[in-house]
Structure formats: C-alpha cells, structure tokens
Design an enzyme around this catalytic site. Structure first.
Site, PDB file in Angstrom:
ATOM      1  N   CYS A   4      -2.562  -0.420   7.624  1.00 51.94           N
ATOM      2  CA  CYS A   4      -1.686   0.745   7.586  1.00 51.94           C
ATOM      3  C   CYS A   4      -1.821   1.588   8.852  1.00 51.94           C
ATOM      4  CB  CYS A   4      -1.978   1.605   6.355  1.00 51.94           C
ATOM      5  SG  CYS A   4      -1.480   0.806   4.817  1.00 51.94           S
ATOM      6  N   CYS A  45      -6.044   2.078   5.613  1.00 48.97           N
ATOM      7  CA  CYS A  45      -6.763   0.855   5.954  1.00 48.97           C
ATOM      8  C   CYS A  45      -6.314   0.391   7.342  1.00 48.97           C
ATOM      9  CB  CYS A  45      -6.498  -0.235   4.918  1.00 48.97           C
ATOM     10  SG  CYS A  45      -4.835  -0.924   5.005  1.00 48.97           S
ATOM     11  N   HIS A  75       0.855  -1.184   0.000  1.00 54.34           N
ATOM     12  CA  HIS A  75       0.000   0.000   0.000  1.00 54.34           C
ATOM     13  C   HIS A  75       0.890   1.233   0.000  1.00 54.34           C
ATOM     14  CE1 HIS A  75      -4.009  -1.867   1.590  1.00 54.34           C
ATOM     15  NE2 HIS A  75      -3.628  -2.332   0.421  1.00 54.34           N
ATOM     16  N   GLU A 110       1.188   3.722   1.872  1.00 50.55           N
ATOM     17  CA  GLU A 110       1.806   4.096   3.144  1.00 50.55           C
ATOM     18  C   GLU A 110       3.099   3.321   3.389  1.00 50.55           C
ATOM     19  OE1 GLU A 110      -1.324   3.365   2.571  1.00 50.55           O
ATOM     20  OE2 GLU A 110      -2.714   4.540   3.786  1.00 50.55           O
TER      21      GLU A 110
HETATM   22  C1  LIG Z   1      -4.301  -1.091  -3.541  1.00 55.06           C
HETATM   23  O1  LIG Z   1      -4.766  -1.807  -4.653  1.00 55.06           O
HETATM   24  C2  LIG Z   1      -5.292  -3.081  -4.338  1.00 55.06           C
HETATM   25  C3  LIG Z   1      -5.603  -3.790  -5.636  1.00 55.06           C
HETATM   26  O2  LIG Z   1      -6.396  -3.007  -6.479  1.00 55.06           O
HETATM   27  C4  LIG Z   1      -6.516  -2.902  -3.424  1.00 55.06           C
HETATM   28  O3  LIG Z   1      -7.008  -4.175  -3.041  1.00 55.06           O
HETATM   29  C5  LIG Z   1      -6.110  -2.141  -2.183  1.00 55.06           C
HETATM   30  O4  LIG Z   1      -7.229  -1.868  -1.385  1.00 55.06           O
HETATM   31  C6  LIG Z   1      -5.440  -0.825  -2.584  1.00 55.06           C
HETATM   32  N1  LIG Z   1      -4.934  -0.167  -1.421  1.00 55.06           N
HETATM   33  C7  LIG Z   1      -5.351   1.006  -1.044  1.00 55.06           C
HETATM   34  C8  LIG Z   1      -4.739   1.586   0.167  1.00 55.06           C
HETATM   35  O5  LIG Z   1      -6.209   1.584  -1.680  1.00 55.06           O
END
Ligand SMILES: *[C@@H]1O[C@H](CO)[C@@H](O)[C@H](O)[C@H]1NC(C)=O
Ligand SMILES: *[C@@H]1O[C@H](CO)[C@@H](O)[C@H](O)[C@H]1NC(C)=O
Ligand SMILES: *[C@@H]1O[C@H](CO)[C@@H](O)[C@H](O)[C@H]1NC(C)=O
Ligand SMILES: *[C@@H]1O[C@H](CO)[C@@H](O)[C@H](O)[C@H]1NC(C)=O
Ligand SMILES: *[C@@H]1O[C@H](CO)[C@@H](O)[C@H](O)[C@H]1NC(C)=O
Ligand SMILES: CC(=O)N[C@H]1CO[C@H](CO)[C@@H](O)[C@@H]1O
Length: 317
Positions: free
Chosen positions: A100, A97, A56, A58
């Site tokens: 993170c 998320c 991610h 972060e």
């Molecule tokens: C990053 O991309 C993945 C795959 O598309 C997704 O599952 C994930 O949630 C994304 N991460 C963020 C922080 O958006």
C-alpha cells in the site's frame, strides 16, 4: 499550542469503520481519505468478503477516490492522478503495508496519518522506509493518533478468532489478548525531529523518543473516544450510511454506543486508564441481543458519558 483534535476526529471515523469491519468478521483495519476537511472516500479490509488478498483498506479508498474525481469531472487518468491527490490525507488505523505504501507514493498522496505501527508488514518506518525511498513521490507519515484504540480492535479480532482463548473479563481487562501494549511508535523511523515538531507541535517534543506515553488531542490532557468522535460528521459520510442500508437490524446509534465503550481512555499523563470498564468483542453480540443494558449506565446519551474533569486530569466515565 498544537491542537490535534481534528486529526483525532478524522481518525475516529476510520476507527469506527474498522470497528464495523470487526463486527463483520473482517480484519479491523480501515481508512478514510480527506480533502479540505471533506471525507471523499473510505475503505476497510475486504480481503475476506472479496476473497482477494490485495483488497486492503487503502485500495478500496483509492478506487473510491478515483470515482469521486471522475464524477466531479476532475481528470483521474495517468499523470493527472498524481495532481489530484496532492491535497488528500489518508487516515488509516494501521500503518500501511509495503504494497500500500508503494501505491500511495505512486498516486502522489499528500500525507498519511496512522494509528498503530504495522509490526509485521510495515511499509513506512517499522520495516522499510517505502514512504521516503523508492519510485514516486515521498510523503510524510505521522503515527500514534488513536494508537492504542487501533491495537485494541486488532486484539479483539484475534481473541474472536481464537476459540481456545479464555473469555476476557470486562472489568480491568488490562490486556485483551493476554499481552501488554507494545511500546509507543518509534517516530525517528518515520520522520526527522523537525518534521515531527511541525505536525505534533513543540509541546510534544519529548514524545519523539518516549516509549510509554500516547499522543493526545491537546498536550497534557486526557481523552476518550466518545468525546472525540463527531456523530454529525459520521452520519454525513454517505459511504457510512450505506453500510446500514443493507442491514436494517443494526442501527448506527447502537453501534456508536458500543463503539464508544470499547476503548480505554487515555489519562492526562498520556497513559492508558485500565480502570475503565470496556466492552470486548464477546460482549457485542450480547449487546445486540439487549443483554448488555445492565453493563452500560444508561445516562443520556450513553455514548457520550465519558468526560474529562475540568482540569483535564482523570477521565470519568
Ligand atoms: C487484511 O486482512 C487479511 C486477512 O486477515 C490480512 O492478511 C491483511 O494483513 C489485512 N490487511 C491489513 C492492511 O491489515
Ligand atoms: C470470514 O468470513 C466468514 C463468514 O462471514 C467468517 O466465518 C470468518 O470468520 C471470516 N474470517 C476471517 C479471517 O475474516
Ligand atoms: C483484486 O484486487 C486488485 C486490486 O484492487 C485488483 O486489481 C484485482 O483485479 C482483484 N482481483 C480479482 C480476482 O478480483
Ligand atoms: C491543492 O491546494 C492548493 C492550495 O489551496 C490549490 O492551489 C490546488 O489547486 C489544490 N490542488 C488540487 C488538486 O485540488
Ligand atoms: C489462543 O489462546 C490460547 C490461550 O490463551 C493461547 O495459548 C494461544 O497461543 C492462542 N492462539 C493463537 C493462535 O493466538
Ligand atoms: C513501533 C516500532 O517502531 N517498531 C519497530 C520499528 O523498527 C525497529 C527496527 O526494525 C524495531 O526495533 C521497532 O520495534
């Protein structure tokens, strides 16, 4: 009066990186780490390129920051890491998320500024208050800075992925993905009223519980992204320059012009101005093939053509 221009300006750099991620088929989520007004690290979602589900934005940025501390002979191992991040603010387009948010607590980050809520995987307020409860050091989390713009990039990503979706109209494209924008951030899920006021200012007190108005850099004044992003600052970030070293065919100036025309302006009353013509992801490749010239007025410089009227009321583009 609490002027949030610097917060918007910093976030616009993260938004630009998210836009770059969109251009390379990555989920458009990005962040920067800022210490004493200096960008020390950047990150964008590299889960696709690296095939690593935990890459991610972060994590990319934290890794870069550790390298930065090490290169500057600051101790970045074990307990000391917690001290190193004490003056560092994370600007991230989407609320971190759960994974993170937990990592950010462990490194002892000063604060988080985010764009839109992470409806599905929110680590702070939307689902679980990881930023306030749990191991490590709690941090404050301030959302709503370039919120609708962060959502617009995500929607552009989803329409790009969905080949059966109709091609959106450029003009008055009210709802890029066929949906209206979700209500504004529920701030009480993240901070209490006093902490809210300490960051956003007394003038924005009504926004604590407001569903339909966006945070703007100055209270009761509209804005557009083109006016906020600081091209000089953008160009001064080596990690952003590096993105262009590998692809001589794309230029930062062209991307900046497209970027500036990708978002609706926000009016004086804090609502989205849907009358502005915007570009969507379907237009980007055409633009790269020089087919978009007629769509964009070529006033000099064209990424700066969005302006506020003198009373800060309507945004004229
Ligand atoms: C990053 O991309 C993945 C795959 O598309 C997704 O599952 C994930 O949630 C994304 N991460 C963020 C922080 O958006
Ligand atoms: C991942 O990258 C490939 C190749 O660039 C691209 O075709 C695909 O759409 C991308 N998918 C996601 C989910 O990012
Ligand atoms: C994936 O990323 C995580 C976190 O950045 C890292 O610890 C791990 O080693 C990576 N995994 C692979 C297979 O590269
Ligand atoms: C953080 O800022 C304070 C106040 O300016 C300073 O005393 C401290 O050394 C800084 N910490 C780090 C890790 O830079
Ligand atoms: C793709 O677009 C179609 C038509 O707008 C819509 O019905 C469908 O739900 C979309 N699929 C996804 C996965 O978003
Ligand atoms: C943006 C936002 O705050 N969304 C959600 C936050 O969490 C509550 C409770 O789970 C939801 O009702 C909000 O919609």
């Amino acid at each position: 009066m609490t002027d949030l221009t610097i917060e918007f300006s910093n976030m616009s750099l993260a938004l630009f990186l998210a836009f770059k991620a969109l251009l390379s088929n990555e989920t458009p989520v990005a962040c920067i780490l800022v210490e004493d007004d200096k960008v020390i690290a950047v990150g964008y979602n590299g889960t696709n390129k690296t095939l690593n589900g935990t890459r991610h934005a972060e994590f990319e940025a934290i890794d870069q920051a550790l390298r930065y501390f090490a290169a500057n002979k600051r101790h970045a191992a074990g307990e000391d890491v917690v001290k190193e991040f004490a003056n560092v603010t994370l600007y991230v387009t989407v609320e971190p998320c759960i994974m993170c948010a937990s990592a950010l607590r462990q490194i002892g980050l000063k604060k988080v500024v985010f764009g839109c809520a992470n409806e599905r995987f929110g680590g702070n307020g939307t689902i679980l208050k990881i930023h306030q409860d749990g191991p490590g050091q709690p941090y404050n989390s301030f959302g709503g800075i370039l919120r609708t713009e962060s959502i617009q990039l995500l929607r552009n990503f989803y329409i790009q992925e969905n080949t059966s979706a109709p091609v959106p109209k450029i003009k008055k494209n009210k709802d890029i993905e066929g949906k209206v924008f979700p209500p504004a951030i529920h701030y009480e899920n993240y901070v209490n009223n006093d902490i809210f006021l300490s960051f956003y200012g007394e003038e924005r007190a009504p926004l604590f519980a407001e569903e339909n108005r966006e945070i703007t850099p100055l209270p009761n004044q509209g804005y557009c992204v083109a006016d906020i992003i600081d091209e000089e600052k953008l160009r001064s970030v080596p990690q952003i320059q590096e993105l262009y070293n590998d692809e001589p065919s794309s230029s930062l100036s062209d991307d900046l012009t497209t970027f500036a025309n990708t978002f609706y302006p926000i009016g004086k009353d804090g609502t989205i101005d849907y009358d502005k013509e915007i570009l969507t992801v379907q237009d980007f490749s055409k633009r790269q093939n020089n087919e978009m010239i007629s769509k964009l007025d070529v006033d000099e410089p064209d990424h700066k053509k969005c302006k506020l009227t003198s009373d800060g009321q309507a945004v004229q583009c």
